[in-house]
Write a protein that holds these residues in place. Structure first.
Motif, PDB file in Angstrom:
ATOM      1  N   THR A 154     -22.531  16.159  16.519  1.00  0.00           N
ATOM      2  CA  THR A 154     -21.493  16.743  15.562  1.00  0.00           C
ATOM      3  C   THR A 154     -21.519  18.236  15.460  1.00  0.00           C
ATOM      4  O   THR A 154     -22.536  18.868  15.422  1.00  0.00           O
ATOM      5  N   ILE A 155     -20.423  18.890  15.356  1.00  0.00           N
ATOM      6  CA  ILE A 155     -20.072  20.201  15.179  1.00  0.00           C
ATOM      7  C   ILE A 155     -19.251  20.239  13.996  1.00  0.00           C
ATOM      8  O   ILE A 155     -17.989  19.652  14.059  1.00  0.00           O
ATOM      9  N   LEU A 156     -19.569  20.724  12.971  1.00  0.00           N
ATOM     10  CA  LEU A 156     -18.723  20.851  11.566  1.00  0.00           C
ATOM     11  C   LEU A 156     -18.079  22.475  11.700  1.00  0.00           C
ATOM     12  O   LEU A 156     -19.294  23.293  11.841  1.00  0.00           O
ATOM     13  N   ILE A 157     -16.815  22.727  11.614  1.00  0.00           N
ATOM     14  CA  ILE A 157     -16.331  24.019  11.632  1.00  0.00           C
ATOM     15  C   ILE A 157     -15.541  24.238  10.199  1.00  0.00           C
ATOM     16  O   ILE A 157     -14.675  23.570   9.639  1.00  0.00           O
ATOM     17  N   ASP A 158     -16.258  25.079   9.483  1.00  0.00           N
ATOM     18  CA  ASP A 158     -15.909  25.418   8.193  1.00  0.00           C
ATOM     19  C   ASP A 158     -15.882  24.202   7.001  1.00  0.00           C
ATOM     20  O   ASP A 158     -16.052  23.119   7.470  1.00  0.00           O
ATOM     21  N   ILE A 159     -15.896  24.677   6.023  1.00  0.00           N
ATOM     22  CA  ILE A 159     -15.885  23.800   4.763  1.00  0.00           C
ATOM     23  C   ILE A 159     -14.994  24.289   3.800  1.00  0.00           C
ATOM     24  O   ILE A 159     -15.041  25.533   3.644  1.00  0.00           O
ATOM     25  N   ARG A 160     -14.172  23.393   3.059  1.00  0.00           N
ATOM     26  CA  ARG A 160     -13.829  23.775   1.797  1.00  0.00           C
ATOM     27  C   ARG A 160     -13.647  22.537   0.721  1.00  0.00           C
ATOM     28  O   ARG A 160     -12.842  21.669   0.729  1.00  0.00           O
ATOM     29  N   ILE A 161     -14.762  22.350   0.192  1.00  0.00           N
ATOM     30  CA  ILE A 161     -15.243  21.423  -0.789  1.00  0.00           C
ATOM     31  C   ILE A 161     -15.002  21.886  -2.110  1.00  0.00           C
ATOM     32  O   ILE A 161     -15.943  22.404  -2.739  1.00  0.00           O
ATOM     33  N   ARG A 162     -13.878  21.897  -2.781  1.00  0.00           N
ATOM     34  CA  ARG A 162     -13.621  22.277  -4.262  1.00  0.00           C
ATOM     35  C   ARG A 162     -14.212  21.490  -5.334  1.00  0.00           C
ATOM     36  O   ARG A 162     -14.519  20.349  -4.864  1.00  0.00           O
ATOM     37  N   ALA A 163     -14.749  22.137  -6.422  1.00  0.00           N
ATOM     38  CA  ALA A 163     -15.030  21.413  -7.641  1.00  0.00           C
ATOM     39  C   ALA A 163     -14.152  20.082  -7.944  1.00  0.00           C
ATOM     40  O   ALA A 163     -14.499  19.097  -8.433  1.00  0.00           O
ATOM     41  N   ASP A 164     -12.738  20.248  -7.767  1.00  0.00           N
ATOM     42  CA  ASP A 164     -11.820  19.473  -7.999  1.00  0.00           C
ATOM     43  C   ASP A 164     -12.045  17.853  -7.220  1.00  0.00           C
ATOM     44  O   ASP A 164     -11.859  16.902  -7.389  1.00  0.00           O
ATOM     45  N   ALA A 165     -12.417  18.355  -5.876  1.00  0.00           N
ATOM     46  CA  ALA A 165     -12.666  17.203  -4.630  1.00  0.00           C
ATOM     47  C   ALA A 165     -13.776  16.504  -5.280  1.00  0.00           C
ATOM     48  O   ALA A 165     -14.210  15.364  -4.724  1.00  0.00           O
ATOM     49  N   ASP A 166     -14.953  17.066  -5.928  1.00  0.00           N
ATOM     50  CA  ASP A 166     -15.969  16.143  -6.384  1.00  0.00           C
ATOM     51  C   ASP A 166     -15.991  15.600  -7.589  1.00  0.00           C
ATOM     52  O   ASP A 166     -16.972  14.684  -7.663  1.00  0.00           O
ATOM     53  N   HIS A 167     -14.966  16.023  -8.428  1.00  0.00           N
ATOM     54  CA  HIS A 167     -14.849  15.290  -9.558  1.00  0.00           C
ATOM     55  C   HIS A 167     -14.067  13.787  -9.501  1.00  0.00           C
ATOM     56  O   HIS A 167     -13.097  13.637  -8.762  1.00  0.00           O
TER      57      HIS A 167
END
Length: 382
Positions: free
Chosen positions: A25-38
């Motif tokens: 697997t190759i992960l390219i960038d992330i955007r895991i916002r606080a709202d996505a965790d809630h």
């Protein structure tokens, strides 16, 4: 197994998981916002979606074989500290159960930006820089590295700062097929950027978006070594695409793609020097930048990892940029897709087999599910 790419719904940001035919697997960038965790947040729970697609090693650790950071802006690295293990692999904790990064792929620009007041790194990007430095220091000390300590430095730094990195340095225009210290024939990657500044005056400009890593990623499937080509360019702007066209116009195949992740979330600034909000339809497209981004193969798809594209003054995403991309892919029977379009929270998925890439995004339409193929060819839902 077929190769797949998963493009997560992260609004104006980037987060793509590449699953090679080999299983790596190759992960390219992330955007895991606080709202996505809630639990009650409106954003898609992309962390859970990512974790469900990853494997665990013999020590019980979730992992990605490689993590490519195109550049250290918050919308490309948000959530790193909360969801990924940083530090020595031996320090991984079962209680926190964070994702191990076996092999970091990073531009040297992360180090320069960490020391600039004009481009202050967000906390997640600063944490990435610290971890990258740790891994580079480990290699310098021992001359090798193991899983969880490995790093690829993508592109040379100024003033010879990367000259001593040897095996972990990938120079522009080099092609590589190694991941976490092993050769993997199911992919190859050609590094096209970051390009060095043309002169001292350009250095400040290139220290931000235009220092993005740009890669042509080729996926193999079955007997087809070039079953799908991806062009990934982070937030690279018009100046870089113009330079890439000048450099490669006699051999444009190095810019060819089946899948283009539209740079900077479908921004007009990757295609023009003019402001969209100020000039609207009078804004002029750069012919060289457009040519660099127009090397679409038959059935090619341009993907906008962005908010829904609307006819307004926003940039990104920009309706005029979308129209240019549609005009690019229409003659080759391709299409434009925005990751945020469609119902539900499911990401957009592309599956590549010997016949090439096909879109497999399931989305709620009326009472049923559907899936589409690249171009006009449809897939049976299954």
């Amino acid at each position: 197994m077929a190769a797949t790419t998963t493009h997560f719904r992260v609004g104006n940001g980037d987060m793509t998981l590449v699953e090679l035919e080999s299983g790596r697997t190759i992960l390219i960038d992330i955007r895991i916002r606080a709202d996505a965790d809630h639990p009650d947040g409106e954003a898609s729970d992309v962390a859970a979606q990512l974790r469900s697609r990853l494997k665990r090693d013999a020590a019980g650790r979730l992992y990605v074989d490689a993590f490519l950071l195109t550049h250290p802006d918050a919308d490309h690295i948000c959530g790193l500290r909360n969801h990924f293990h940083l530090g020595t692999p031996e320090g991984w904790s079962k209680s926190s159960d964070k994702i191990l990064i076996r092999d970091m792929w990073s531009s040297p620009i992360i180090f320069r930006r960490a020391n600039r007041k004009s481009h202050i790194l967000c906390d997640d990007a600063a944490a990435w820089a610290t971890e990258a430095r740790r891994r580079v220091a480990y290699f310098k000390q021992w001359g090798f590295a193991n899983t969880g300590d490995r790093i690829k430095v993508l592109g040379e730094d100024i003033d010879g700062k990367t000259d001593a990195l040897g095996a972990i340095l990938i120079k522009v225009d080099e092609t590589f097929s190694t991941i976490d210290g092993a050769f993997d024939g199911s992919f190859s990657a050609r590094l096209l950027g970051p390009l060095p500044p043309a002169d001292d005056a350009e250095e400040e400009v290139l220290s931000k978006n235009d220092s993005s890593v740009i890669i042509q990623l080729t996926l193999a499937s079955g007997t087809q070594p070039q079953a799908a080509r991806y062009l990934v360019g982070g937030d690279a702007g018009v100046a870089i695409w113009e330079r890439l066209w000048t450099k490669h116009k006699l051999a444009p195949e190095v810019l060819a793609y089946d899948i283009l992740i539209a740079p900077h979330h479908c921004s007009w600034r990757s295609l023009s020097w003019d402001s969209w909000s100020k000039k609207r339809e009078e804004a002029k497209v750069s012919s060289d930048a457009r040519s660099a981004l127009a090397q679409a193969r038959p059935g090619a798809v341009v993907i906008a990892s962005s908010n829904p594209v609307k006819d307004d003054d926003n940039d990104p995403p920009c309706i005029r940029a979308k129209r240019e991309y549609v005009a690019i892919v229409k003659p080759v029977g391709g299409e434009f897709r925005c990751v945020s379009d469609g119902g539900g929270d499911e990401p957009l998925v592309i599956e590549t087999n010997w016949a090439g890439p096909k879109l497999k995004r399931a989305s709620l339409i009326g009472a049923g599910l559907y899936a589409t193929g690249v171009g006009s060819e449809a897939l049976a839902h299954g």
